[in-house]
Write an enzyme that holds these catalytic residues in place. Structure first.
Site, PDB file in Angstrom:
ATOM      1  N   ILE A  19     -61.535   3.594 -35.033  1.00  0.00           N
ATOM      2  CA  ILE A  19     -61.751   3.406 -36.622  1.00  0.00           C
ATOM      3  C   ILE A  19     -63.259   3.413 -36.704  1.00  0.00           C
ATOM      4  O   ILE A  19     -63.993   3.964 -37.665  1.00  0.00           O
ATOM      5  CB  ILE A  19     -61.069   2.155 -36.940  1.00  0.00           C
ATOM      6  CG1 ILE A  19     -59.849   2.475 -36.847  1.00  0.00           C
ATOM      7  CG2 ILE A  19     -61.513   1.928 -38.497  1.00  0.00           C
ATOM      8  CD1 ILE A  19     -58.737   1.385 -37.217  1.00  0.00           C
ATOM      9  N   ASP A  38     -71.809  -1.499 -30.518  1.00  0.00           N
ATOM     10  CA  ASP A  38     -70.762  -1.987 -29.895  1.00  0.00           C
ATOM     11  C   ASP A  38     -70.968  -2.630 -28.732  1.00  0.00           C
ATOM     12  O   ASP A  38     -72.456  -2.318 -27.952  1.00  0.00           O
ATOM     13  CB  ASP A  38     -69.912  -0.370 -29.620  1.00  0.00           C
ATOM     14  CG  ASP A  38     -68.508  -0.722 -29.212  1.00  0.00           C
ATOM     15  OD1 ASP A  38     -67.657  -0.018 -30.104  1.00  0.00           O
ATOM     16  OD2 ASP A  38     -68.218  -1.110 -28.132  1.00  0.00           O
ATOM     17  N   ASP A  64     -73.025  -7.568 -29.021  1.00  0.00           N
ATOM     18  CA  ASP A  64     -71.596  -8.188 -28.725  1.00  0.00           C
ATOM     19  C   ASP A  64     -71.671  -9.135 -30.182  1.00  0.00           C
ATOM     20  O   ASP A  64     -72.471 -10.027 -30.363  1.00  0.00           O
ATOM     21  CB  ASP A  64     -71.702  -9.125 -27.639  1.00  0.00           C
ATOM     22  CG  ASP A  64     -70.485 -10.081 -27.462  1.00  0.00           C
ATOM     23  OD1 ASP A  64     -69.725 -10.061 -28.642  1.00  0.00           O
ATOM     24  OD2 ASP A  64     -70.380 -10.723 -26.786  1.00  0.00           O
ATOM     25  N   ASN A  91     -66.252  -3.961 -38.185  1.00  0.00           N
ATOM     26  CA  ASN A  91     -65.056  -3.169 -37.947  1.00  0.00           C
ATOM     27  C   ASN A  91     -64.772  -3.812 -36.465  1.00  0.00           C
ATOM     28  O   ASN A  91     -63.517  -3.604 -36.213  1.00  0.00           O
ATOM     29  CB  ASN A  91     -65.213  -1.599 -37.825  1.00  0.00           C
ATOM     30  CG  ASN A  91     -64.355  -1.206 -37.002  1.00  0.00           C
ATOM     31  OD1 ASN A  91     -63.182  -0.699 -37.546  1.00  0.00           O
ATOM     32  ND2 ASN A  91     -64.640  -0.547 -35.803  1.00  0.00           N
ATOM     33  N   SER A 142     -56.578  -5.728 -41.958  1.00  0.00           N
ATOM     34  CA  SER A 142     -55.415  -5.028 -41.649  1.00  0.00           C
ATOM     35  C   SER A 142     -54.387  -5.423 -42.436  1.00  0.00           C
ATOM     36  O   SER A 142     -54.470  -6.293 -43.267  1.00  0.00           O
ATOM     37  CB  SER A 142     -54.978  -5.764 -40.130  1.00  0.00           C
ATOM     38  OG  SER A 142     -53.531  -5.499 -40.030  1.00  0.00           O
ATOM     39  N   TYR A 155     -53.966 -12.739 -33.844  1.00  0.00           N
ATOM     40  CA  TYR A 155     -54.704 -11.427 -34.665  1.00  0.00           C
ATOM     41  C   TYR A 155     -54.379 -11.588 -36.174  1.00  0.00           C
ATOM     42  O   TYR A 155     -55.378 -11.553 -36.928  1.00  0.00           O
ATOM     43  CB  TYR A 155     -54.009 -10.309 -34.254  1.00  0.00           C
ATOM     44  CG  TYR A 155     -54.174  -9.012 -34.973  1.00  0.00           C
ATOM     45  CD1 TYR A 155     -55.512  -8.519 -34.698  1.00  0.00           C
ATOM     46  CD2 TYR A 155     -53.371  -8.232 -35.809  1.00  0.00           C
ATOM     47  CE1 TYR A 155     -56.026  -7.183 -35.494  1.00  0.00           C
ATOM     48  CE2 TYR A 155     -53.823  -7.235 -36.481  1.00  0.00           C
ATOM     49  CZ  TYR A 155     -55.159  -6.498 -36.086  1.00  0.00           C
ATOM     50  OH  TYR A 155     -55.546  -5.459 -36.825  1.00  0.00           O
ATOM     51  N   LYS A 159     -57.248 -12.220 -39.177  1.00  0.00           N
ATOM     52  CA  LYS A 159     -57.301 -11.136 -40.181  1.00  0.00           C
ATOM     53  C   LYS A 159     -57.119 -11.874 -41.408  1.00  0.00           C
ATOM     54  O   LYS A 159     -57.809 -11.352 -42.646  1.00  0.00           O
ATOM     55  CB  LYS A 159     -56.541  -9.997 -40.078  1.00  0.00           C
ATOM     56  CG  LYS A 159     -56.917  -9.070 -38.941  1.00  0.00           C
ATOM     57  CD  LYS A 159     -58.227  -8.541 -38.896  1.00  0.00           C
ATOM     58  CE  LYS A 159     -58.534  -7.662 -37.806  1.00  0.00           C
ATOM     59  NZ  LYS A 159     -59.667  -6.804 -37.917  1.00  0.00           N
ATOM     60  N   GLY A 192     -57.795   2.101 -28.492  1.00  0.00           N
ATOM     61  CA  GLY A 192     -57.437   0.615 -28.253  1.00  0.00           C
ATOM     62  C   GLY A 192     -55.929   0.424 -28.749  1.00  0.00           C
ATOM     63  O   GLY A 192     -55.244  -0.271 -27.857  1.00  0.00           O
TER      64      GLY A 192
HETATM   65  P1  NAD Z   1     -60.545   0.224 -30.584  1.00  0.00           P
HETATM   66  O1  NAD Z   1     -60.149  -0.799 -29.379  1.00  0.00           O
HETATM   67  O2  NAD Z   1     -60.197   1.440 -30.373  1.00  0.00           O
HETATM   68  O3  NAD Z   1     -62.002  -0.027 -30.823  1.00  0.00           O
HETATM   69  C1  NAD Z   1     -62.586  -1.023 -31.073  1.00  0.00           C
HETATM   70  C2  NAD Z   1     -64.264  -1.024 -30.640  1.00  0.00           C
HETATM   71  O4  NAD Z   1     -64.720  -2.400 -30.597  1.00  0.00           O
HETATM   72  C3  NAD Z   1     -64.243  -0.718 -29.259  1.00  0.00           C
HETATM   73  O5  NAD Z   1     -65.314   0.407 -29.135  1.00  0.00           O
HETATM   74  C4  NAD Z   1     -64.864  -1.909 -28.646  1.00  0.00           C
HETATM   75  O6  NAD Z   1     -65.693  -1.714 -27.517  1.00  0.00           O
HETATM   76  C5  NAD Z   1     -65.553  -2.532 -29.692  1.00  0.00           C
HETATM   77  N1  NAD Z   1     -65.694  -4.044 -29.493  1.00  0.00           N
HETATM   78  C6  NAD Z   1     -64.527  -4.996 -28.923  1.00  0.00           C
HETATM   79  N2  NAD Z   1     -65.226  -6.241 -28.952  1.00  0.00           N
HETATM   80  C7  NAD Z   1     -66.401  -6.115 -29.420  1.00  0.00           C
HETATM   81  C8  NAD Z   1     -67.547  -7.084 -29.609  1.00  0.00           C
HETATM   82  N3  NAD Z   1     -67.312  -8.383 -29.075  1.00  0.00           N
HETATM   83  N4  NAD Z   1     -68.575  -6.712 -30.078  1.00  0.00           N
HETATM   84  C9  NAD Z   1     -68.849  -5.345 -30.398  1.00  0.00           C
HETATM   85  N5  NAD Z   1     -68.170  -4.687 -30.475  1.00  0.00           N
HETATM   86  C10 NAD Z   1     -66.728  -4.793 -29.699  1.00  0.00           C
HETATM   87  O7  NAD Z   1     -59.935  -0.342 -31.923  1.00  0.00           O
HETATM   88  P2  NAD Z   1     -59.385   0.300 -33.297  1.00  0.00           P
HETATM   89  O8  NAD Z   1     -58.126   0.457 -33.274  1.00  0.00           O
HETATM   90  O9  NAD Z   1     -60.615   1.302 -33.638  1.00  0.00           O
HETATM   91  O10 NAD Z   1     -59.749  -1.009 -34.060  1.00  0.00           O
HETATM   92  C11 NAD Z   1     -60.851  -1.130 -34.987  1.00  0.00           C
HETATM   93  C12 NAD Z   1     -60.607  -2.289 -36.132  1.00  0.00           C
HETATM   94  O11 NAD Z   1     -59.668  -1.953 -37.044  1.00  0.00           O
HETATM   95  C13 NAD Z   1     -60.318  -3.815 -35.613  1.00  0.00           C
HETATM   96  O12 NAD Z   1     -60.939  -4.682 -36.457  1.00  0.00           O
HETATM   97  C14 NAD Z   1     -58.533  -3.733 -35.733  1.00  0.00           C
HETATM   98  O13 NAD Z   1     -58.203  -4.855 -35.911  1.00  0.00           O
HETATM   99  C15 NAD Z   1     -58.629  -2.803 -36.918  1.00  0.00           C
HETATM  100  N6  NAD Z   1     -57.260  -2.293 -37.253  1.00  0.00           N
HETATM  101  C16 NAD Z   1     -56.689  -1.359 -36.398  1.00  0.00           C
HETATM  102  C17 NAD Z   1     -55.604  -0.955 -36.370  1.00  0.00           C
HETATM  103  C18 NAD Z   1     -54.974   0.079 -35.745  1.00  0.00           C
HETATM  104  O14 NAD Z   1     -53.703   0.451 -35.799  1.00  0.00           O
HETATM  105  N7  NAD Z   1     -55.626   0.989 -34.539  1.00  0.00           N
HETATM  106  C19 NAD Z   1     -54.628  -1.146 -37.589  1.00  0.00           C
HETATM  107  C20 NAD Z   1     -55.262  -2.210 -38.420  1.00  0.00           C
HETATM  108  C21 NAD Z   1     -56.585  -2.665 -38.208  1.00  0.00           C
END
Ligand code: NAD
Length: 268
Positions: A19, A38, A64, A91, A142, A155, A159, A192
């Site tokens: 995302i 990231d 981080d 994000n 979320s 989680y 959120k 992820g």
């Molecule tokens: P993802 O795991 O594919 O990507 C997450 C990214 O965050 C990765 O590149 C990871 O390296 C980075 N990350 C993790 N810990 C970190 C830290 N401490 N510091 C900096 N970067 C860090 O996840 P996604 O599915 O793209 O989700 C992104 C956001 O969207 C999240 O907040 C998640 O809760 C939210 N979200 C996702 C979904 C879904 O279905 N995928 C639904 C609702 C909300």
């Protein structure tokens, strides 16, 4: 969106993939200069490199989100290059499974540190620039911020906390012209999320799944909130979940005919 935004710079966390990368790409395509940050430093630099290869202005930064020192370095680096930030997108996040009983303290601490403390530290670091630019903060929440689901204890708590933070920050900086909103995706196909599915023995999303939200759609929502048209929007939660949040049982509306889908079936 072909029209250039008046806002010119953005920093997006968790932007190496998924995302976050979708949001960074959409902001680049809208004409902004985007710092992709990231914890995965190699991948985020590759992702930024790919955007610059397409003619966009982007940099990849190691960050981080749980480290105030990292935040200070990342905001300084982006500011030194392009001037104060107009847009901060929090994000980065993790979505571990667990109930109140099966979640241990380490998992609770890690989830709250990344999903809730991280955005606060980022806001703190970026606020001087955001105030100067009358900028905007967009937190990626979320549907689960307001619709709990069994098996997502830390989680959901993180959120929901992020929604409170979003509204508090919106109220706190009204007079500074800094806005703060939450974009709340439903289910999105990301690297992820695929790892989580695999951990539950699912090589793919369940058969029959419908209306998955896409990273591009989330990017478009962020571009809208960050655009001049979005300046009056403050303190809201914008759901991109095909109405999942109004489903009466907090179940997955994506699965027709399935009244309720849990991550933990009673038999598991
Ligand atoms: P993802 O795991 O594919 O990507 C997450 C990214 O965050 C990765 O590149 C990871 O390296 C980075 N990350 C993790 N810990 C970190 C830290 N401490 N510091 C900096 N970067 C860090 O996840 P996604 O599915 O793209 O989700 C992104 C956001 O969207 C999240 O907040 C998640 O809760 C939210 N979200 C996702 C979904 C879904 O279905 N995928 C639904 C609702 C909300």
């Amino acid at each position: 969106m072909s029209e250039r935004l008046q806002r010119v710079t953005a920093l997006v966390t968790g932007a190496a993939q998924g995302i976050g990368l979708g949001i960074a790409t959409a902001l680049c395509e809208a004409g902004l200069k985007v710092a992709l940050a990231d914890i995965n430093a190699d991948l985020v630099r590759q992702s930024a490199h790919s955007l610059t290869g397409q003619g966009h202005e982007a940099i990849g930064l190691a960050l981080d989100v749980t480290s105030a020192a990292d935040w200070s370095r990342a905001v300084d680096e982006a500011t030194r290059r392009w001037g104060p930030l107009d847009i901060l997108v929090n994000n980065a996040g993790i979505s571990p499974r667990g109930t109140p009983e099966t979640t241990d303290e380490a998992l609770w601490d890690r989830t709250l540190a990344i999903n809730l403390k991280g955005p606060w530290l980022g806001i703190k670091a970026a606020l001087p620039g955001l105030k100067e630019r009358r900028g905007t903060i967009i937190n990626i929440g979320s549907t689960r911020a307001t619709r709990p689901m069994p098996g997502l204890f830390a989680y959901v708590t993180s959120k929901a906390g992020l929604l409170g933070l979003t509204q508090q920050v919106a109220a706190e900086y009204l007079d500074d012209g800094v806005t703060c909103n939450m974009v709340a995706p439903g289910w999105v196909d990301t690297p992820g999320e695929r790892i989580l599915q695999a951990a539950h023995g699912r090589p793919d999303f369940p058969a029959g799944v419908q209306n998955l939200t896409t990273s591009e759609e989330i990017g478009a929502a962020v571009v809208y909130l960050a655009s001049p048209a979005g300046r009056k929007i403050n303190g809201v939660i914008l759901y991109l979940d095909s109405g999942l949040h109004i489903a009466d049982d907090a179940g997955m509306v994506y699965l027709p005919g399935v009244a309720r889908l849990r991550y933990h079936q009673p038999s598991e």
